[in-house]
Scaffold this motif. Sequence first.
Motif, short mmCIF file in Angstrom:
data_model
loop_
_atom_site.label_atom_id
_atom_site.label_comp_id
_atom_site.label_asym_id
_atom_site.label_seq_id
_atom_site.Cartn_x
_atom_site.Cartn_y
_atom_site.Cartn_z
N GLN A 2 0.78 -1.36 0.00
CA GLN A 2 -0.11 0.08 0.08
C GLN A 2 0.91 1.11 -0.26
OE1 GLN A 2 -2.40 0.65 3.45
NE2 GLN A 2 -3.36 2.02 2.72
N GLU A 3 0.31 2.24 -0.88
CA GLU A 3 1.24 3.43 -0.85
C GLU A 3 0.25 4.54 -0.26
OE1 GLU A 3 3.27 4.61 -4.53
OE2 GLU A 3 2.88 6.69 -3.86
N LEU A 4 0.72 5.04 0.91
CA LEU A 4 -0.20 6.05 1.65
C LEU A 4 -0.07 7.36 0.90
CD1 LEU A 4 0.47 4.82 5.30
CD2 LEU A 4 -1.37 4.64 3.92
N THR A 5 -0.59 8.49 1.43
CA THR A 5 -0.90 9.62 0.71
C THR A 5 -0.57 10.82 1.70
OG1 THR A 5 -3.17 9.82 1.09
CG2 THR A 5 -2.37 8.65 -0.96
N HIS A 6 -0.63 11.95 1.27
CA HIS A 6 -1.12 13.31 2.10
C HIS A 6 -2.45 13.45 1.93
CE1 HIS A 6 3.29 13.84 2.06
NE2 HIS A 6 3.49 13.94 0.45
N TYR A 7 -2.88 14.51 2.77
CA TYR A 7 -4.34 14.77 2.61
C TYR A 7 -4.45 16.29 2.54
CZ TYR A 7 -9.35 14.38 3.37
OH TYR A 7 -10.75 14.39 3.32
N LEU A 8 -4.50 16.73 1.37
CA LEU A 8 -4.37 18.24 1.04
C LEU A 8 -5.52 18.58 0.53
CD1 LEU A 8 -0.61 18.15 -0.57
CD2 LEU A 8 -1.36 18.79 1.62
N GLY A 9 -6.10 19.79 0.65
CA GLY A 9 -7.39 20.50 0.27
C GLY A 9 -8.58 19.47 0.06
N GLY A 10 -8.74 18.64 1.12
CA GLY A 10 -9.86 17.59 1.07
C GLY A 10 -9.59 16.54 0.04
N ALA A 11 -8.31 16.15 -0.40
CA ALA A 11 -8.35 14.78 -1.10
C ALA A 11 -6.79 14.22 -0.74
CB ALA A 11 -8.32 15.49 -2.66
N HIS A 12 -7.03 12.91 -0.96
CA HIS A 12 -5.73 12.13 -0.93
C HIS A 12 -4.86 12.51 -2.11
CE1 HIS A 12 -6.79 9.59 2.65
NE2 HIS A 12 -8.04 9.63 2.18
N VAL A 13 -3.71 12.79 -1.73
CA VAL A 13 -2.53 13.26 -2.87
C VAL A 13 -1.56 12.32 -2.64
CG1 VAL A 13 -1.49 15.20 -3.63
CG2 VAL A 13 -3.70 15.60 -2.79
N ASN A 14 -0.87 11.82 -3.88
CA ASN A 14 0.29 11.23 -3.80
C ASN A 14 1.46 12.05 -3.27
OD1 ASN A 14 -0.73 8.64 -4.21
ND2 ASN A 14 -0.92 8.78 -6.60
N GLY A 15 2.50 11.53 -2.73
CA GLY A 15 3.65 12.17 -2.46
C GLY A 15 4.44 12.83 -3.99
N THR A 16 5.06 13.58 -3.79
CA THR A 16 5.86 13.83 -5.20
C THR A 16 7.26 13.95 -5.05
OG1 THR A 16 5.52 16.34 -4.75
CG2 THR A 16 3.82 15.13 -6.30
N SER A 17 7.88 13.85 -3.87
CA SER A 17 9.41 14.02 -3.45
C SER A 17 10.01 12.73 -4.10
CB SER A 17 9.52 14.41 -2.05
OG SER A 17 9.47 12.98 -1.29
N GLY A 18 9.29 11.65 -4.32
CA GLY A 18 10.18 10.41 -4.68
C GLY A 18 10.63 9.82 -3.33
N ARG A 19 10.53 10.33 -2.00
CA ARG A 19 11.08 9.70 -0.98
C ARG A 19 9.88 9.00 -0.26
NH1 ARG A 19 13.64 12.05 3.21
NH2 ARG A 19 12.40 13.85 3.30
N PHE A 20 10.31 8.17 0.40
CA PHE A 20 9.22 7.20 1.23
C PHE A 20 9.93 6.56 2.37
CE2 PHE A 20 7.80 7.33 -3.19
CZ PHE A 20 6.24 7.13 -3.06
N ALA A 21 9.02 6.44 3.36
CA ALA A 21 9.49 5.57 4.61
C ALA A 21 8.58 4.45 4.64
CB ALA A 21 9.10 6.38 5.93
N ASP A 22 9.05 3.20 5.38
CA ASP A 22 8.50 2.04 5.61
C ASP A 22 7.41 2.26 6.86
OD1 ASP A 22 9.59 0.90 3.13
OD2 ASP A 22 11.31 0.10 4.58
N VAL A 23 6.51 1.69 6.72
CA VAL A 23 5.61 1.57 7.90
C VAL A 23 5.17 0.17 8.09
CG1 VAL A 23 3.13 2.04 8.79
CG2 VAL A 23 4.24 3.69 7.22
N PHE A 24 5.82 -0.54 9.30
CA PHE A 24 5.76 -1.74 9.70
C PHE A 24 4.50 -2.39 10.04
CE2 PHE A 24 10.19 -0.47 9.34
CZ PHE A 24 10.99 -1.65 8.82
N ASN A 25 4.32 -3.42 10.30
CA ASN A 25 3.34 -4.22 11.31
C ASN A 25 4.34 -4.71 12.16
OD1 ASN A 25 1.94 -6.02 12.70
ND2 ASN A 25 0.56 -6.68 11.11
N PRO A 26 4.46 -3.98 13.62
CA PRO A 26 5.36 -4.44 14.58
C PRO A 26 5.12 -5.74 14.95
CG PRO A 26 4.45 -2.23 15.09
CD PRO A 26 3.51 -2.88 13.95
N ALA A 27 4.10 -6.44 14.83
CA ALA A 27 4.01 -7.66 15.38
C ALA A 27 4.50 -8.59 14.59
CB ALA A 27 2.28 -8.01 15.44
N THR A 28 4.58 -8.43 13.15
CA THR A 28 5.21 -9.59 12.42
C THR A 28 6.28 -9.15 11.84
OG1 THR A 28 4.11 -8.58 10.40
CG2 THR A 28 2.80 -10.20 11.39
N GLY A 29 6.59 -7.69 11.74
CA GLY A 29 8.02 -7.18 11.20
C GLY A 29 7.81 -6.77 9.92
#
Length: 499
Positions: A2-29
Amino acid sequence: MQELTHYLGGAHVNGTSGRFADVFNPATGEVQAKVPLASSEEIDKAVEIAATAQPAWGATNPQRRARVLMKFVDLLNRDMDKLAEALSREHGKTLPDAKGDVQRGLEVVEYCIGAPQMLKGEFTDSAGPGIDMYSMRQPLGVCAGITPFNFPAMIPMWMFAPAIACGNAFILKPSERDPSVPLMLAELMEEAGLPKGILQVVNGDKAAVDAILHHPVIQSIGFVGSTPIAEYIYGTGCANGKRVQCFGGAKNHMIVMPDADMDQAADALIGAGYGAAGERCMAISVAVPVGDETADRLIDKLVPRIEKLKVGPYTAGDDVDYGPVVTAAAKANIERLVQSGVDQGAKLVVDGRGFSLQGYEDGFFVGPHLFDHVTPEMDIYKKEIFGPVLSTVRAQTYEDALSLAMDHEYGNGTAIFTRDGDAARDFANRINIGMVGINVPIPVPLAYHTFGGWKKSAFGDLNQHGPDAFKFYTRTKTITSRWPSGIKEGGEFNFKAMD
Ligand code: NAD
């Protein structure tokens, strides 16, 4: 993935910087999503939208603004299970604890429904001959908040509910570790009737924070997180002329007097020390029994309770006491500090090292630890561990216990367990710590009081929520008005009393 977004002006907006961080499920790693990390251009965009939307919102009458929050409370209750599940999946805390996270935010939203009362201002009739004087509280404009991973629902709501109730637009930069719930909250606020652009979520890391700190249109910054970052944000934000409040780390002591009910004290320490895997700024991380006999009795009560703790994933049901910590890095940091405690001579009474959970070997679980004979020069005493590790420092007298807590650089919360009202009263009066519990281990003030520590746990003058929030998110304008019944001729050159 899943690629999360920003929420700008009332809409989900994809990131444009090209940089991402991982979001983990800490229970499974496992990495369960990628969150975009905003560039300064994305912050600029959010500020532009906020600045365009804010004047109309600021001019909307306060009870209409409050009605949006009223509806938001309904929606939070409607979606409680969904929010808690999303929160547990990214943070790791148990479902009941995740619901508590949402609930403690919701209570501040409820309090902010009373904004019209808080924003009434002051009026003096006939402050001078024919002169009236009145003060009004006006919104600041565009406000921003930077929040930590450990309360991804509560702390954003502590900031945006009062900010928005006061007529501001708010840009939230949540923790990149668990950004889904903040995005859901922004959607719900809009479903509740909030105009687009008044609450936006921009995901990111230091680059986004620095863009916020230097943006000339942003008027105020609220921060909650670790102390080094709090100091950085406070210093830089203030230097840039912003109104800033920053809440930092903690090392909360619980004094156990010889007359305390030892079962009650031990139960309190278990919940406050190990709940949420110790990842609470109001967790008790230091037990201070007064006298060796008290210490021995307390340790005897604690050990069997700690050995019974059930550590597991949030999906395992209600009998799990606490879940994994948030990341592998957090786990490694805790393990390193535990090892330093052993190396520096503390006695590891309950050894949680090497803990592993069948079927979840890659999860970020940490077993419970209990140290005895900890001394103030040890790293496990000086540093915030933010894990399921309780240190016991033996004090010989009440005065020693009091000095210990007073000399620590942090001053967020503390507690005393005793049956002696005089000792409790003395403690509450003399301690240099912002939130004090008397036979209450986690004294988090309710929404209509204010929340904030002292010393290196908070920077700025005003606390979170309660009446302080309405001061932080507004500025005062005072008007002196005279309607002439016949203007006197000539100017007045003296700065004089109105008599
Ligand atoms: P953190 O300081 O790592 O991060 C907090 C926020 O700052 C996040 O949004 C993060 O993206 C941002 N950030 C991180 N590094 C940064 C940098 N170098 N420059 C600019 N921004 C940066 O804190 P955390 O690990 O998310 O949260 C845990 C900490 O928060 C603990 O120290 C805990 O005690 C504290 N906390 C304090 C309170 C309080 O009210 N005093 C409440 C909750 C948590």
